[in-house]
Design a protein around this motif. Structure first.
Motif, PDB file in Angstrom:
ATOM      1  N   ALA A  79      -0.632   7.096   3.276  1.00  0.00           N
ATOM      2  CA  ALA A  79      -1.087   8.049   2.257  1.00  0.00           C
ATOM      3  C   ALA A  79      -2.489   8.594   2.533  1.00  0.00           C
ATOM      4  O   ALA A  79      -2.812   9.693   2.083  1.00  0.00           O
ATOM      5  N   ASP A  80      -3.318   7.843   3.282  1.00  0.00           N
ATOM      6  CA  ASP A  80      -4.681   8.334   3.528  1.00  0.00           C
ATOM      7  C   ASP A  80      -4.808   9.095   4.851  1.00  0.00           C
ATOM      8  O   ASP A  80      -5.899   9.342   5.332  1.00  0.00           O
ATOM      9  N   GLY A  81      -3.680   9.471   5.432  1.00  0.00           N
ATOM     10  CA  GLY A  81      -3.695  10.185   6.704  1.00  0.00           C
ATOM     11  C   GLY A  81      -3.535   9.221   7.862  1.00  0.00           C
ATOM     12  O   GLY A  81      -3.593   8.010   7.686  1.00  0.00           O
ATOM     13  N   ARG A  82      -3.359   9.761   9.045  1.00  0.00           N
ATOM     14  CA  ARG A  82      -3.045   8.936  10.208  1.00  0.00           C
ATOM     15  C   ARG A  82      -4.173   8.863  11.217  1.00  0.00           C
ATOM     16  O   ARG A  82      -4.108   8.092  12.164  1.00  0.00           O
ATOM     17  N   GLU A  83      -5.197   9.640  11.038  1.00  0.00           N
ATOM     18  CA  GLU A  83      -6.292   9.671  12.008  1.00  0.00           C
ATOM     19  C   GLU A  83      -7.123   8.394  11.983  1.00  0.00           C
ATOM     20  O   GLU A  83      -7.659   7.983  13.014  1.00  0.00           O
ATOM     21  N   ASP A  84      -7.261   7.749  10.816  1.00  0.00           N
ATOM     22  CA  ASP A  84      -8.104   6.556  10.744  1.00  0.00           C
ATOM     23  C   ASP A  84      -7.533   5.417  11.577  1.00  0.00           C
ATOM     24  O   ASP A  84      -8.274   4.699  12.245  1.00  0.00           O
ATOM     25  N   GLU A  85      -6.197   5.259  11.593  1.00  0.00           N
ATOM     26  CA  GLU A  85      -5.600   4.214  12.427  1.00  0.00           C
ATOM     27  C   GLU A  85      -5.810   4.511  13.908  1.00  0.00           C
ATOM     28  O   GLU A  85      -6.101   3.610  14.694  1.00  0.00           O
ATOM     29  N   LEU A  86      -5.692   5.769  14.295  1.00  0.00           N
ATOM     30  CA  LEU A  86      -5.901   6.134  15.693  1.00  0.00           C
ATOM     31  C   LEU A  86      -7.357   5.891  16.098  1.00  0.00           C
ATOM     32  O   LEU A  86      -7.631   5.383  17.187  1.00  0.00           O
ATOM     33  N   GLU A  87      -8.299   6.201  15.217  1.00  0.00           N
ATOM     34  CA  GLU A  87      -9.710   5.956  15.516  1.00  0.00           C
ATOM     35  C   GLU A  87      -9.991   4.458  15.637  1.00  0.00           C
ATOM     36  O   GLU A  87     -10.705   4.023  16.551  1.00  0.00           O
ATOM     37  N   LEU A  88      -9.433   3.657  14.721  1.00  0.00           N
ATOM     38  CA  LEU A  88      -9.598   2.203  14.813  1.00  0.00           C
ATOM     39  C   LEU A  88      -9.063   1.690  16.145  1.00  0.00           C
ATOM     40  O   LEU A  88      -9.701   0.886  16.829  1.00  0.00           O
ATOM     41  N   LEU A  89      -7.873   2.149  16.516  1.00  0.00           N
ATOM     42  CA  LEU A  89      -7.226   1.701  17.745  1.00  0.00           C
ATOM     43  C   LEU A  89      -8.036   2.088  18.978  1.00  0.00           C
ATOM     44  O   LEU A  89      -8.334   1.244  19.827  1.00  0.00           O
ATOM     45  N   THR A  90      -8.390   3.350  19.088  1.00  0.00           N
ATOM     46  CA  THR A  90      -9.068   3.806  20.303  1.00  0.00           C
ATOM     47  C   THR A  90     -10.467   3.192  20.436  1.00  0.00           C
ATOM     48  O   THR A  90     -10.901   2.874  21.539  1.00  0.00           O
ATOM     49  N   THR A  91     -11.159   2.974  19.322  1.00  0.00           N
ATOM     50  CA  THR A  91     -12.466   2.329  19.383  1.00  0.00           C
ATOM     51  C   THR A  91     -12.319   0.869  19.811  1.00  0.00           C
ATOM     52  O   THR A  91     -13.047   0.391  20.683  1.00  0.00           O
ATOM     53  N   ALA A  92     -11.368   0.160  19.210  1.00  0.00           N
ATOM     54  CA  ALA A  92     -11.141  -1.238  19.584  1.00  0.00           C
ATOM     55  C   ALA A  92     -10.755  -1.353  21.056  1.00  0.00           C
ATOM     56  O   ALA A  92     -11.236  -2.236  21.773  1.00  0.00           O
ATOM     57  N   LEU A  93      -9.909  -0.450  21.528  1.00  0.00           N
ATOM     58  CA  LEU A  93      -9.496  -0.470  22.933  1.00  0.00           C
ATOM     59  C   LEU A  93     -10.664  -0.206  23.876  1.00  0.00           C
ATOM     60  O   LEU A  93     -10.773  -0.834  24.930  1.00  0.00           O
ATOM     61  N   ALA A  94     -11.533   0.722  23.509  1.00  0.00           N
ATOM     62  CA  ALA A  94     -12.668   1.052  24.366  1.00  0.00           C
ATOM     63  C   ALA A  94     -13.592  -0.148  24.562  1.00  0.00           C
ATOM     64  O   ALA A  94     -14.248  -0.265  25.593  1.00  0.00           O
ATOM     65  N   TRP A  95     -13.631  -1.051  23.596  1.00  0.00           N
ATOM     66  CA  TRP A  95     -14.516  -2.212  23.649  1.00  0.00           C
ATOM     67  C   TRP A  95     -13.765  -3.501  23.951  1.00  0.00           C
ATOM     68  O   TRP A  95     -14.363  -4.576  23.953  1.00  0.00           O
ATOM     69  N   PHE A  96     -12.461  -3.421  24.201  1.00  0.00           N
ATOM     70  CA  PHE A  96     -11.664  -4.626  24.414  1.00  0.00           C
ATOM     71  C   PHE A  96     -12.105  -5.362  25.673  1.00  0.00           C
ATOM     72  O   PHE A  96     -12.251  -4.770  26.740  1.00  0.00           O
ATOM     73  N   CYS A  97     -12.308  -6.661  25.538  1.00  0.00           N
ATOM     74  CA  CYS A  97     -12.669  -7.508  26.675  1.00  0.00           C
ATOM     75  C   CYS A  97     -11.789  -8.753  26.608  1.00  0.00           C
ATOM     76  O   CYS A  97     -11.856  -9.510  25.635  1.00  0.00           O
ATOM     77  N   PRO A  98     -10.943  -8.972  27.614  1.00  0.00           N
ATOM     78  CA  PRO A  98     -10.044 -10.127  27.586  1.00  0.00           C
ATOM     79  C   PRO A  98     -10.804 -11.452  27.574  1.00  0.00           C
ATOM     80  O   PRO A  98     -11.926 -11.532  28.101  1.00  0.00           O
ATOM     81  N   PRO A  99     -10.187 -12.496  27.016  1.00  0.00           N
ATOM     82  CA  PRO A  99     -10.816 -13.821  27.030  1.00  0.00           C
ATOM     83  C   PRO A  99     -11.136 -14.239  28.465  1.00  0.00           C
ATOM     84  O   PRO A  99     -10.370 -13.996  29.391  1.00  0.00           O
ATOM     85  N   GLY A 100     -12.308 -14.844  28.649  1.00  0.00           N
ATOM     86  CA  GLY A 100     -12.705 -15.321  29.959  1.00  0.00           C
ATOM     87  C   GLY A 100     -13.300 -14.270  30.876  1.00  0.00           C
ATOM     88  O   GLY A 100     -13.632 -14.559  32.023  1.00  0.00           O
ATOM     89  N   VAL A 111       0.841  -1.203   0.000  1.00  0.00           N
ATOM     90  CA  VAL A 111       0.000   0.000   0.000  1.00  0.00           C
ATOM     91  C   VAL A 111       0.875   1.251   0.000  1.00  0.00           C
ATOM     92  O   VAL A 111       0.390   2.345   0.269  1.00  0.00           O
ATOM     93  N   GLY A 112       2.161   1.078  -0.269  1.00  0.00           N
ATOM     94  CA  GLY A 112       3.100   2.176  -0.074  1.00  0.00           C
ATOM     95  C   GLY A 112       3.561   2.096   1.370  1.00  0.00           C
ATOM     96  O   GLY A 112       3.674   1.016   1.937  1.00  0.00           O
ATOM     97  N   THR A 113       3.766   3.202   1.994  1.00  0.00           N
ATOM     98  CA  THR A 113       4.202   3.220   3.390  1.00  0.00           C
ATOM     99  C   THR A 113       3.024   2.909   4.309  1.00  0.00           C
ATOM    100  O   THR A 113       1.938   3.475   4.160  1.00  0.00           O
ATOM    101  N   TRP A 114       3.259   2.000   5.251  1.00  0.00           N
ATOM    102  CA  TRP A 114       2.262   1.660   6.270  1.00  0.00           C
ATOM    103  C   TRP A 114       2.427   2.582   7.464  1.00  0.00           C
ATOM    104  O   TRP A 114       3.546   2.913   7.859  1.00  0.00           O
ATOM    105  N   HIS A 115       1.310   2.977   8.066  1.00  0.00           N
ATOM    106  CA  HIS A 115       1.301   3.741   9.316  1.00  0.00           C
ATOM    107  C   HIS A 115       0.692   2.840  10.387  1.00  0.00           C
ATOM    108  O   HIS A 115      -0.360   2.235  10.171  1.00  0.00           O
ATOM    109  N   VAL A 116       1.360   2.763  11.545  1.00  0.00           N
ATOM    110  CA  VAL A 116       0.926   1.833  12.587  1.00  0.00           C
ATOM    111  C   VAL A 116       0.904   2.514  13.952  1.00  0.00           C
ATOM    112  O   VAL A 116       1.840   3.232  14.311  1.00  0.00           O
ATOM    113  N   TYR A 117      -0.189   2.274  14.687  1.00  0.00           N
ATOM    114  CA  TYR A 117      -0.253   2.566  16.111  1.00  0.00           C
ATOM    115  C   TYR A 117      -0.288   1.217  16.814  1.00  0.00           C
ATOM    116  O   TYR A 117      -1.147   0.375  16.499  1.00  0.00           O
TER     117      TYR A 117
END
Length: 151
Positions: free
Chosen positions: A118-139, A91-97
């Motif tokens: 190339a599509d900006g960095r805010e979408d990765e941060l939004e994906l991360l923070t949303t996933a974290l807000a709903w994260f529930c460990p196994p068990g 995808v060209g350069t990857w951006h990772v949080y």
């Protein structure tokens, strides 16, 4: 954890507890990844990852490493760029949080969001923070507010 509608889920074995779980967008240009880490703290996990002992993706460039400890939350977030990510499209350069944190079960997890820089960095941060807000460990039994109780 929260994942956008239409994303696929795949797991690969891990030598540390839970499998590595990958969620990918339909076009495979975005990925969320979660797994349990074996180090004693989020900081220790990043110390090992950023050391010369750990291979990095080609073109790895660290942008930031932020300590997120606040109140009852213990965690750190690494932001970086990479030319390639193994098993992912060009995808060209990857951006990772990549966030390492202590979850409600007392274990340490990594949760990372990947996407094209190339599509900006805010979408990765939004994906991360949303996933974290709903994260529930196994068990664990978690409610939508992110509170957890043992089953």
């Amino acid at each position: 954890m929260a994942v956008p509608e239409g994303w696929t889920r795949a797991t690969v074995p891990s030598e540390y507890g839970m499998a590595v779980v990958n969620f990918r967008s339909p076009d495979r240009e975005h990925r969320l990844q979660v797994y349990e880490v074996s180090e004693a703290s989020p900081e220790a996990s990043f110390d090992l990852y950023l050391s010369d002992r750990t291979a990095k993706p080609r073109g790895f460039e660290q942008l930031a490493l932020t300590n997120l400890d606040e109140g009852d939350f213990t965690g750190s977030r690494l932001e970086y760029l990479a030319d390639t990510i193994r098993n992912e499209p060009d995808v060209g350069t990857w951006h990772v949080y990549d966030e390492r944190f202590v979850a409600a079960d007392g274990k340490i997890y990594a949760l990372a969001a990947y996407g094209p820089d190339a599509d900006g960095r805010e979408d990765e941060l939004e994906l991360l923070t949303t996933a974290l807000a709903w994260f529930c460990p196994p068990g664990m039994n978690c409610d939508p507010a992110g509170n957890a109780a043992l089953d």
